[in-house]
Design a protein around this motif. Structure first.
Motif: not given
Length: 273
Positions: A227-241
């Protein structure tokens, strides 16, 4: 974006639905399910230097690559050293046999060449895949705690911008399965490295335990860096595993004390239609 489980002919792997919706890319985060390896390497071990039978590993790559839709002859590997180097690769870097020696050290790979399949390994550290569907470029990053502190995922975004003209707002990012905050208990060296590198914004990913140790959220820290580098939060997927919580699905270096196979994350541009 979300992370989704897939099962193709018994090969269980994860994908980012945003990558699939954008099209033009093949990718996958492996689990340990669906291969031919035996014993402690059972069954989809993709690590050649873990002590497994090389024939089994080669067959595992054939199986996994077929499931996600990449050519195993176009895989590109690297020697991972927990640093912040991101290497630009082309078709010339593709494997001359899966067990060929890799001469360079890097914890990130990127390319704009269709078909070249970038590969990073993990067994607690985070595999992170990046895709720019506008400029048609991809990257694969290995981020352990040292790589997280040194900002390798930030380097990858910056290098894609500089080399390919990527606008970070166009980037799609997927953080794959790795050790989660629930199991990543550390001494003060890890949180100290994070706060030194990232300042106060790292604190919400760090928990102080009554024992004087800490729990650190590497996934949250890397999402913060993106996010700090400019990637939109809605464009970031995070595995919960969490690899440490799910030994039947993943190898964990901590849980096995190093007696293990390896997961892999692979991404390749597909030929434009």
């Amino acid at each position: 974006m979300n992370i989704t489980e897939r099962n193709v002919n018994g090969v269980v792997y994860l994908t980012a639905d945003g990558f699939e919706a954008a099209g033009g890319v093949a990718h996958g985060f492996s689990t340990r399910l669906g291969g031919v390896s035996q014993g402690i390497y059972s069954s989809l071990n993709l690590g050649f230097r873990r002590g497994d039978d090389p024939k089994h590993v080669a067959e595992n790559y054939r199986i996994f690559c077929a499931a996600i839709g990449v050519d195993p002859a176009k895989l590109v590997f690297t020697n991972q050293v927990h640093g912040d180097i991101v290497r630009t690769v082309t078709a010339a870097d593709a494997r001359e046999g899966l067990n060929a020696v890799v001469e360079y050290e890097a914890d990130g790979l990127m390319t704009d060449v269709p078909g070249v399949a970038l590969t990073v390994f993990s067994a607690d550290c985070l595999p992170i895949l990046l895709y720019d569907p506008v400029r048609r470029a991809v990257a694969a990053v290995h981020a352990g705690w040292r790589g997280t502190a040194s900002g390798i995922v930030t380097r990858a975004v910056e290098k894609m911008r500089d080399c390919y003209g990527t606008d970070p707002a166009d980037l799609l990012a997927a953080i794959g399965p790795g050790i989660s905050k629930c199991c990543f208990e550390t001494h003060e060296d890890v949180p100290n490295a994070m706060t030194e590198a990232m300042g106060a914004c790292a604190l919400h990913s760090i928990e102080v335990l009554p024992t004087g140790k800490f729990r650190v959220d590497l996934k949250g820290l890397n999402a913060e860096r993106l996010e700090n580098a400019g990637v939109l939060p809605e464009h970031i997927a995070v595995s919960q595993d969490c690899t440490a919580c799910l030994p039947e699905r993943y190898w964990s270096h901590r849980v096995t004390q190093g007696q293990r196979g390896s997961q892999a994350a692979v991404i390749a541009l597909t030929d434009p239609v």
